[in-house]
Design an enzyme around this catalytic site. Structure first.
Site, PDB file in Angstrom:
ATOM      1  N   GLN A 185       0.835  -1.220   0.000  1.00  0.00           N
ATOM      2  CA  GLN A 185       0.000   0.000   0.000  1.00  0.00           C
ATOM      3  C   GLN A 185       0.863   1.261   0.000  1.00  0.00           C
ATOM      4  OE1 GLN A 185      -3.752   0.460   2.256  1.00  0.00           O
ATOM      5  NE2 GLN A 185      -2.732  -0.845   3.749  1.00  0.00           N
ATOM      6  N   ASP A 241      14.136  -9.640  -1.401  1.00  0.00           N
ATOM      7  CA  ASP A 241      13.576 -10.200  -0.163  1.00  0.00           C
ATOM      8  C   ASP A 241      14.422  -9.664   0.996  1.00  0.00           C
ATOM      9  OD1 ASP A 241      12.912 -11.717   2.026  1.00  0.00           O
ATOM     10  OD2 ASP A 241      13.044 -13.658   0.989  1.00  0.00           O
ATOM     11  N   THR A 248       4.464   1.094  13.579  1.00  0.00           N
ATOM     12  CA  THR A 248       3.024   0.999  13.817  1.00  0.00           C
ATOM     13  C   THR A 248       2.588   1.396  15.226  1.00  0.00           C
ATOM     14  OG1 THR A 248       1.262  -0.651  14.022  1.00  0.00           O
ATOM     15  CG2 THR A 248       3.485  -1.461  14.280  1.00  0.00           C
ATOM     16  N   TYR A 295       2.574  -9.370  15.913  1.00  0.00           N
ATOM     17  CA  TYR A 295       2.856  -8.310  14.929  1.00  0.00           C
ATOM     18  C   TYR A 295       3.524  -7.112  15.611  1.00  0.00           C
ATOM     19  CZ  TYR A 295       1.877  -4.299  11.860  1.00  0.00           C
ATOM     20  OH  TYR A 295       1.974  -3.150  11.104  1.00  0.00           O
ATOM     21  N   ALA A 299       6.990  -5.151   5.010  1.00  0.00           N
ATOM     22  CA  ALA A 299       6.670  -5.646   6.349  1.00  0.00           C
ATOM     23  C   ALA A 299       5.733  -6.835   6.236  1.00  0.00           C
ATOM     24  CB  ALA A 299       5.992  -4.544   7.174  1.00  0.00           C
ATOM     25  N   TYR A 300       5.678  -7.618   7.295  1.00  0.00           N
ATOM     26  CA  TYR A 300       4.645  -8.640   7.444  1.00  0.00           C
ATOM     27  C   TYR A 300       3.522  -7.937   8.200  1.00  0.00           C
ATOM     28  CZ  TYR A 300       2.293 -12.961   8.715  1.00  0.00           C
ATOM     29  OH  TYR A 300       1.359 -13.962   8.860  1.00  0.00           O
TER      30      TYR A 300
HETATM   31  N1  NAP Z   1      -1.598  -1.442   7.046  1.00  0.00           N
HETATM   32  C1  NAP Z   1      -1.768  -0.752   8.174  1.00  0.00           C
HETATM   33  O1  NAP Z   1      -2.900  -0.475   8.610  1.00  0.00           O
HETATM   34  C2  NAP Z   1      -0.565  -0.239   8.929  1.00  0.00           C
HETATM   35  C3  NAP Z   1      -0.780   0.436  10.155  1.00  0.00           C
HETATM   36  C4  NAP Z   1       0.331   0.927  10.830  1.00  0.00           C
HETATM   37  C5  NAP Z   1       1.597   0.757  10.318  1.00  0.00           C
HETATM   38  N2  NAP Z   1       1.779   0.087   9.168  1.00  0.00           N
HETATM   39  C6  NAP Z   1       3.154  -0.103   8.682  1.00  0.00           C
HETATM   40  O2  NAP Z   1       3.293   0.599   7.463  1.00  0.00           O
HETATM   41  C7  NAP Z   1       4.229  -0.109   6.624  1.00  0.00           C
HETATM   42  C8  NAP Z   1       3.610  -0.334   5.260  1.00  0.00           C
HETATM   43  O3  NAP Z   1       2.436  -1.099   5.431  1.00  0.00           O
HETATM   44  P1  NAP Z   1       1.447  -1.401   4.230  1.00  0.00           P
HETATM   45  O4  NAP Z   1       0.081  -1.202   4.728  1.00  0.00           O
HETATM   46  O5  NAP Z   1       1.930  -0.727   2.994  1.00  0.00           O
HETATM   47  O6  NAP Z   1       1.698  -2.975   4.102  1.00  0.00           O
HETATM   48  P2  NAP Z   1       1.374  -3.964   2.902  1.00  0.00           P
HETATM   49  O7  NAP Z   1       0.412  -3.352   1.955  1.00  0.00           O
HETATM   50  O8  NAP Z   1       1.083  -5.280   3.528  1.00  0.00           O
HETATM   51  O9  NAP Z   1       2.771  -4.034   2.142  1.00  0.00           O
HETATM   52  C9  NAP Z   1       3.868  -4.676   2.698  1.00  0.00           C
HETATM   53  C10 NAP Z   1       4.794  -5.023   1.562  1.00  0.00           C
HETATM   54  O10 NAP Z   1       5.906  -5.720   2.105  1.00  0.00           O
HETATM   55  C11 NAP Z   1       6.250  -6.741   1.201  1.00  0.00           C
HETATM   56  N3  NAP Z   1       7.007  -7.797   1.855  1.00  0.00           N
HETATM   57  C12 NAP Z   1       6.573  -8.755   2.695  1.00  0.00           C
HETATM   58  N4  NAP Z   1       7.594  -9.563   3.029  1.00  0.00           N
HETATM   59  C13 NAP Z   1       8.694  -9.095   2.375  1.00  0.00           C
HETATM   60  C14 NAP Z   1      10.037  -9.493   2.311  1.00  0.00           C
HETATM   61  N5  NAP Z   1      10.499 -10.565   2.979  1.00  0.00           N
HETATM   62  N6  NAP Z   1      10.894  -8.767   1.544  1.00  0.00           N
HETATM   63  C15 NAP Z   1      10.461  -7.690   0.843  1.00  0.00           C
HETATM   64  N7  NAP Z   1       9.203  -7.274   0.853  1.00  0.00           N
HETATM   65  C16 NAP Z   1       8.334  -7.964   1.634  1.00  0.00           C
HETATM   66  C17 NAP Z   1       4.916  -7.249   0.686  1.00  0.00           C
HETATM   67  O11 NAP Z   1       5.121  -7.922  -0.537  1.00  0.00           O
HETATM   68  P3  NAP Z   1       4.145  -9.145  -0.952  1.00  0.00           P
HETATM   69  O12 NAP Z   1       2.779  -8.559  -1.030  1.00  0.00           O
HETATM   70  O13 NAP Z   1       4.706  -9.587  -2.251  1.00  0.00           O
HETATM   71  O14 NAP Z   1       4.278 -10.135   0.159  1.00  0.00           O
HETATM   72  C18 NAP Z   1       4.166  -5.941   0.501  1.00  0.00           C
HETATM   73  O15 NAP Z   1       4.382  -5.417  -0.777  1.00  0.00           O
HETATM   74  C19 NAP Z   1       4.599  -1.370   7.386  1.00  0.00           C
HETATM   75  O16 NAP Z   1       5.813  -1.155   8.053  1.00  0.00           O
HETATM   76  C20 NAP Z   1       3.491  -1.545   8.387  1.00  0.00           C
HETATM   77  O17 NAP Z   1       3.942  -2.238   9.527  1.00  0.00           O
HETATM   78  C21 NAP Z   1       0.722  -0.399   8.435  1.00  0.00           C
END
Ligand code: NAP
Length: 293
Positions: free
Chosen positions: A11, A35, A100, A124, A59-60
């Site tokens: 995202q 990765d 987060t 998480y 991130a996971y």
């Molecule tokens: N989503 C939320 O509501 C939220 C809230 C607070 C903070 N955050 C933080 O904001 C950041 C971005 O979150 P987001 O919502 O953009 O997350 P997201 O949409 O789940 O995207 C995470 C990305 O990380 C990739 N990824 C996973 N494992 C990987 C690995 N081993 N090596 C390289 N890439 C890898 C995923 O690729 P694949 O899809 O190919 O696995 C995906 O493209 C994160 O640090 C998250 O903790 C998110």
């Protein structure tokens, strides 16, 4: 300045690439291209590209699944940033990293400041906190941006879930006793680029951890109501479903959810002049982009 982006198809990663500022040489890498759990691949990518900044959007993020896949969550969320930190040290790069609200217990009554004690309640949050700590221990020039309730055009998020369920069902039940701050992926990307621009201009930054999230505070139920109302206005829905408030107890999940997830964002405003975006404006933009798809 050269920027190596990891997690480019997520995202936030997607928006970082889309909103890249002119004058930055960006190399965006998806999980299949780089990765972050692979230490030698990360080291090689950094040595080849020689970035000034590594931006980590990888991130996971599957909060509930993390409870049963903890090894995977820890690997991406702790080992990943550790590898990025080592690679950054090797080439003299700074690291911009995302974290987060889940690093906190969510049992406070006032907004969490950067200096408040963390207390994650699930895998998480604990793995993300460990990633922050690993990065801080290794790289002096590291900037951690904690954010919350992320939504955007790409990937899975609450806005898209509400739109889908709102179109399919007569009635939706949404939790009304958890408070937080929705934040658009685009506003996070803009914030990171603004920080990168500060770094480029000044040659240095006030490094450390900052909170950045949308305003105003709301419950998931409030957020759902805004999404549905605005989607109706935008023509993305043809009628409003009935929205029923429920409690956290009515909707059990494998991972405990913070009741109060509000981040105090005054520090980033004070230090860099970066204000909290109004998530309702950002929501309109996301809905418009979805309408045009
Ligand atoms: N989503 C939320 O509501 C939220 C809230 C607070 C903070 N955050 C933080 O904001 C950041 C971005 O979150 P987001 O919502 O953009 O997350 P997201 O949409 O789940 O995207 C995470 C990305 O990380 C990739 N990824 C996973 N494992 C990987 C690995 N081993 N090596 C390289 N890439 C890898 C995923 O690729 P694949 O899809 O190919 O696995 C995906 O493209 C994160 O640090 C998250 O903790 C998110």
């Amino acid at each position: 300045m050269r920027v190596l982006l990891t997690g480019a198809s997520g995202q936030v990663g997607h928006e970082i690439e889309r909103l890249a500022l002119a004058g930055f040489d960006l190399l965006a890498r998806t999980s299949s291209q780089l990765d972050i759990t692979d230490a030698s691949a990360v080291l090689a990518a950094a040595s080849d590209f020689k970035p000034d900044i590594i931006m980590n959007a990888a991130a996971y993020t599957a909060v509930d699944q993390a409870e049963s896949e903890s090894e995977c969550a820890w690997s991406v969320n702790k080992t990943g940033p550790t590898n990025l930190a080592k690679a950054a040290q090797n080439v003299g790069a700074a690291v911009f990293h995302l974290s987060t609200d889940y690093v906190f217990a969510g049992d406070s009554k006032c907004a969490y400041r950067e200096t408040d004690a963390p207390g994650p309640t699930g895998v998480y949050g604990a793995s993300k906190l460990a990633g922050e700590q690993a990065l801080m221990a290794e790289v002096q020039r590291s900037l951690i941006l904690r954010t919350s309730w992320v939504f955007g055009v790409h990937g899975k998020n609450f806005v898209k879930t509400m739109l889908k369920m709102g179109a399919e069902r007569e009635e939706l039940r949404v939790v009304a006793d958890q408070r937080g701050c929705p934040t658009s992926a685009a506003s996070i990307a803009n914030c990171l680029w603004a920080l990168a621009a500060h770094y480029r201009k000044a040659g240095d930054l006030q490094w450390g951890t900052y909170h950045f999230a949308g305003s105003p505070v709301c419950t998931w139920h409030d957020f759902a109501q805004e999404i549905l109302n605005r989607a109706l206005q935008a023509g993305l829905l043809h009628r409003l479903p009935v929205l029923c408030p429920i409690t956290t107890q009515d909707y059990p999940t494998p991972a405990q959810r913070p009741a109060f997830s509000v981040l105090d964002c005054s520090q980033i405003q004070h230090t860099f002049g970066i204000s909290q975006p109004d998530w309702r404006d950002d929501l309109d933009e996301v809905l418009e982009q979805l309408r045009l798809q």
